[in-house]
Design a protein around this motif. Structure first.
Motif, PDB file in Angstrom:
ATOM      1  N   ARG A 172      55.782  -2.065  56.797  1.00 44.16           N
ATOM      2  CA  ARG A 172      55.380  -1.978  55.394  1.00 44.16           C
ATOM      3  C   ARG A 172      56.010  -3.087  54.563  1.00 44.16           C
ATOM      4  NH1 ARG A 172      59.037   2.856  52.813  1.00 44.16           N
ATOM      5  NH2 ARG A 172      61.009   1.883  53.350  1.00 44.16           N
ATOM      6  N   CYS A 173      57.126  -3.657  55.052  1.00 42.55           N
ATOM      7  CA  CYS A 173      57.777  -4.753  54.333  1.00 42.55           C
ATOM      8  C   CYS A 173      57.103  -6.088  54.632  1.00 42.55           C
ATOM      9  CB  CYS A 173      59.263  -4.822  54.667  1.00 42.55           C
ATOM     10  SG  CYS A 173      59.637  -5.299  56.370  1.00 42.55           S
ATOM     11  N   GLY A 174      56.142  -6.086  55.579  1.00 41.92           N
ATOM     12  CA  GLY A 174      55.390  -7.288  55.902  1.00 41.92           C
ATOM     13  C   GLY A 174      55.938  -8.082  57.067  1.00 41.92           C
ATOM     14  N   LYS A 175      57.097  -7.712  57.571  1.00 37.44           N
ATOM     15  CA  LYS A 175      57.714  -8.446  58.675  1.00 37.44           C
ATOM     16  C   LYS A 175      57.228  -7.904  60.021  1.00 37.44           C
ATOM     17  CE  LYS A 175      60.260 -10.912  55.970  1.00 37.44           C
ATOM     18  NZ  LYS A 175      61.103 -10.737  55.032  1.00 37.44           N
ATOM     19  N   LEU A 176      57.325  -8.713  61.047  1.00 37.09           N
ATOM     20  CA  LEU A 176      56.953  -8.309  62.413  1.00 37.09           C
ATOM     21  C   LEU A 176      58.211  -8.051  63.235  1.00 37.09           C
ATOM     22  CD1 LEU A 176      54.071 -10.853  63.094  1.00 37.09           C
ATOM     23  CD2 LEU A 176      53.854  -8.379  62.752  1.00 37.09           C
ATOM     24  N   LYS A 177      59.145  -7.336  62.672  1.00 39.35           N
ATOM     25  CA  LYS A 177      60.419  -7.093  63.340  1.00 39.35           C
ATOM     26  C   LYS A 177      60.588  -5.628  63.746  1.00 39.35           C
ATOM     27  CE  LYS A 177      62.934 -10.824  61.098  1.00 39.35           C
ATOM     28  NZ  LYS A 177      64.127 -11.163  60.316  1.00 39.35           N
ATOM     29  N   ILE A 178      59.503  -4.995  64.183  1.00 31.33           N
ATOM     30  CA  ILE A 178      59.566  -3.604  64.631  1.00 31.33           C
ATOM     31  C   ILE A 178      59.918  -3.586  66.109  1.00 31.33           C
ATOM     32  CG2 ILE A 178      58.241  -1.491  65.010  1.00 31.33           C
ATOM     33  CD1 ILE A 178      56.639  -2.151  62.534  1.00 31.33           C
ATOM     34  N   SER A 179      60.856  -2.710  66.461  1.00 35.23           N
ATOM     35  CA  SER A 179      61.226  -2.572  67.868  1.00 35.23           C
ATOM     36  C   SER A 179      61.302  -1.088  68.220  1.00 35.23           C
ATOM     37  CB  SER A 179      62.562  -3.257  68.144  1.00 35.23           C
ATOM     38  OG  SER A 179      63.582  -2.668  67.368  1.00 35.23           O
ATOM     39  N   LYS A 180      61.079  -0.817  69.480  1.00 35.82           N
ATOM     40  CA  LYS A 180      61.141   0.563  69.960  1.00 35.82           C
ATOM     41  C   LYS A 180      62.605   0.955  70.137  1.00 35.82           C
ATOM     42  CE  LYS A 180      59.295   3.597  73.498  1.00 35.82           C
ATOM     43  NZ  LYS A 180      58.460   3.690  74.700  1.00 35.82           N
ATOM     44  N   VAL A 181      62.928   2.159  69.694  1.00 35.39           N
ATOM     45  CA  VAL A 181      64.280   2.693  69.845  1.00 35.39           C
ATOM     46  C   VAL A 181      64.287   3.517  71.122  1.00 35.39           C
ATOM     47  CG1 VAL A 181      66.052   4.157  68.826  1.00 35.39           C
ATOM     48  CG2 VAL A 181      64.579   2.772  67.346  1.00 35.39           C
ATOM     49  N   SER A 182      65.071   3.076  72.080  1.00 41.30           N
ATOM     50  CA  SER A 182      65.100   3.776  73.359  1.00 41.30           C
ATOM     51  C   SER A 182      66.533   3.826  73.874  1.00 41.30           C
ATOM     52  CB  SER A 182      64.198   3.070  74.368  1.00 41.30           C
ATOM     53  OG  SER A 182      64.088   3.813  75.542  1.00 41.30           O
ATOM     54  N   PRO A 183      67.082   4.979  74.036  1.00 44.62           N
ATOM     55  CA  PRO A 183      66.516   6.297  73.766  1.00 44.62           C
ATOM     56  C   PRO A 183      66.656   6.657  72.293  1.00 44.62           C
ATOM     57  CG  PRO A 183      68.698   6.582  74.681  1.00 44.62           C
ATOM     58  CD  PRO A 183      68.420   5.096  74.655  1.00 44.62           C
ATOM     59  N   SER A 184      65.720   7.455  71.829  1.00 47.74           N
ATOM     60  CA  SER A 184      65.757   7.929  70.449  1.00 47.74           C
ATOM     61  C   SER A 184      66.819   9.018  70.330  1.00 47.74           C
ATOM     62  CB  SER A 184      64.400   8.501  70.055  1.00 47.74           C
ATOM     63  OG  SER A 184      64.471   9.083  68.778  1.00 47.74           O
ATOM     64  N   THR A 185      67.599   8.958  69.276  1.00 47.15           N
ATOM     65  CA  THR A 185      68.644   9.967  69.059  1.00 47.15           C
ATOM     66  C   THR A 185      68.376  10.806  67.813  1.00 47.15           C
ATOM     67  OG1 THR A 185      69.975   8.397  67.788  1.00 47.15           O
ATOM     68  CG2 THR A 185      70.401   8.544  70.182  1.00 47.15           C
ATOM     69  N   ILE A 186      67.195  10.654  67.240  1.00 52.46           N
ATOM     70  CA  ILE A 186      66.900  11.348  65.986  1.00 52.46           C
ATOM     71  C   ILE A 186      66.990  12.870  66.138  1.00 52.46           C
ATOM     72  CG2 ILE A 186      64.385  11.450  66.206  1.00 52.46           C
ATOM     73  CD1 ILE A 186      64.328  10.575  63.218  1.00 52.46           C
ATOM     74  N   ALA A 187      66.535  13.404  67.254  1.00 46.61           N
ATOM     75  CA  ALA A 187      66.588  14.858  67.468  1.00 46.61           C
ATOM     76  C   ALA A 187      68.026  15.337  67.645  1.00 46.61           C
ATOM     77  CB  ALA A 187      65.752  15.244  68.684  1.00 46.61           C
ATOM     78  N   GLN A 188      68.832  14.580  68.382  1.00 42.08           N
ATOM     79  CA  GLN A 188      70.230  14.971  68.588  1.00 42.08           C
ATOM     80  C   GLN A 188      71.019  14.903  67.279  1.00 42.08           C
ATOM     81  OE1 GLN A 188      68.604  12.715  70.481  1.00 42.08           O
ATOM     82  NE2 GLN A 188      68.398  13.843  72.400  1.00 42.08           N
ATOM     83  N   GLU A 189      70.734  13.892  66.451  1.00 46.28           N
ATOM     84  CA  GLU A 189      71.418  13.777  65.164  1.00 46.28           C
ATOM     85  C   GLU A 189      71.043  14.936  64.246  1.00 46.28           C
ATOM     86  OE1 GLU A 189      70.124   9.969  63.822  1.00 46.28           O
ATOM     87  OE2 GLU A 189      71.340   8.882  65.286  1.00 46.28           O
ATOM     88  N   ALA A 190      69.764  15.298  64.211  1.00 44.76           N
ATOM     89  CA  ALA A 190      69.310  16.416  63.386  1.00 44.76           C
ATOM     90  C   ALA A 190      69.884  17.736  63.887  1.00 44.76           C
ATOM     91  CB  ALA A 190      67.783  16.476  63.355  1.00 44.76           C
ATOM     92  N   GLU A 191      69.949  17.885  65.195  1.00 47.00           N
ATOM     93  CA  GLU A 191      70.517  19.102  65.799  1.00 47.00           C
ATOM     94  C   GLU A 191      72.001  19.228  65.448  1.00 47.00           C
ATOM     95  OE1 GLU A 191      70.359  22.498  68.442  1.00 47.00           O
ATOM     96  OE2 GLU A 191      68.710  21.093  68.213  1.00 47.00           O
ATOM     97  N   ALA A 192      72.738  18.127  65.562  1.00 48.30           N
ATOM     98  CA  ALA A 192      74.168  18.140  65.250  1.00 48.30           C
ATOM     99  C   ALA A 192      74.417  18.434  63.777  1.00 48.30           C
ATOM    100  CB  ALA A 192      74.800  16.806  65.637  1.00 48.30           C
ATOM    101  N   ALA A 193      73.518  17.995  62.905  1.00 50.37           N
ATOM    102  CA  ALA A 193      73.664  18.223  61.466  1.00 50.37           C
ATOM    103  C   ALA A 193      73.138  19.596  61.041  1.00 50.37           C
ATOM    104  CB  ALA A 193      72.942  17.128  60.686  1.00 50.37           C
ATOM    105  N   GLY A 194      72.498  20.337  61.957  1.00 55.88           N
ATOM    106  CA  GLY A 194      71.985  21.671  61.661  1.00 55.88           C
ATOM    107  C   GLY A 194      70.612  21.698  61.020  1.00 55.88           C
ATOM    108  N   ALA A 195      69.914  20.576  60.978  1.00 56.85           N
ATOM    109  CA  ALA A 195      68.608  20.516  60.312  1.00 56.85           C
ATOM    110  C   ALA A 195      67.486  21.131  61.133  1.00 56.85           C
ATOM    111  CB  ALA A 195      68.257  19.075  59.978  1.00 56.85           C
ATOM    112  N   THR A 196      67.681  21.368  62.415  1.00 54.86           N
ATOM    113  CA  THR A 196      66.613  21.944  63.236  1.00 54.86           C
ATOM    114  C   THR A 196      66.647  23.465  63.233  1.00 54.86           C
ATOM    115  OG1 THR A 196      67.999  21.798  65.218  1.00 54.86           O
ATOM    116  CG2 THR A 196      66.511  19.960  64.775  1.00 54.86           C
TER     117      THR A 196
END
Length: 142
Positions: free
Chosen positions: A77-101
């Motif tokens: 959305r910022c117009g740059k071509l600097k997108i990269s895949k995050v592997s492994p994704s930790t978004i679920a583990q971070e949310a779980e640790a914070a109690g958001a799930t």
């Protein structure tokens, strides 16, 4: 990859498929779909979604694994071509640790069966007009 917080997060809903944008997202925030109200992050989230991150603006983008993403030619959305895949994704583990799930589910016995979701509660001030009168004045039934 260490993410800065808060950050913007775009998630393709696993239920209805719309894209949900969460501005200033932190791992402690419960992410719920704006349309179907389903949770957006769950413990096995990385089994259903891929996470991408823009190296320039820092937005996280979570798309269903079935959604095709050409990282090399897809602009952020910022117009740059600097997108990269995050592997492994930790978004679920971070949310779980914070109690958001762990969202509390409503107890069905706490819901009044006579409650009308369309009508507001009666006004305490009898001098004010009753908003509910709008529902009682159906021109099709006069």
């Amino acid at each position: 990859m260490a993410f800065r917080e808060p950050r913007d997060l775009l998630i393709e809903c696993g239920g209805c498929g719309i894209e949900n944008m969460f501005t200033d997202y932190t791992a402690a925030m419960p992410a719920v779909c704006n349309q179907c109200r389903e949770r957006q992050i769950w413990p096995n989230f990385d089994e259903t979604h891929h996470e991408y991150c823009c190296q320039d603006c820092g937005i996280s983008i979570c798309l269903k694994q079935s959604t095709k993403m050409d990282v090399a030619s897809t602009p952020c959305r910022c117009g740059k071509l600097k997108i990269s895949k995050v592997s492994p994704s930790t978004i679920a583990q971070e949310a779980e640790a914070a109690g958001a799930t762990h969202l509390e589910e409503p107890n069905p016995s706490d819901i009044d069966p006579g409650f009308d979701w369309f009508r507001s509660e009666p006004e305490a001030d009898p001098g004010r007009s009753d908003f509910n009168e709008l529902f009682d004045q159906d021109p099709g039934h006069n």
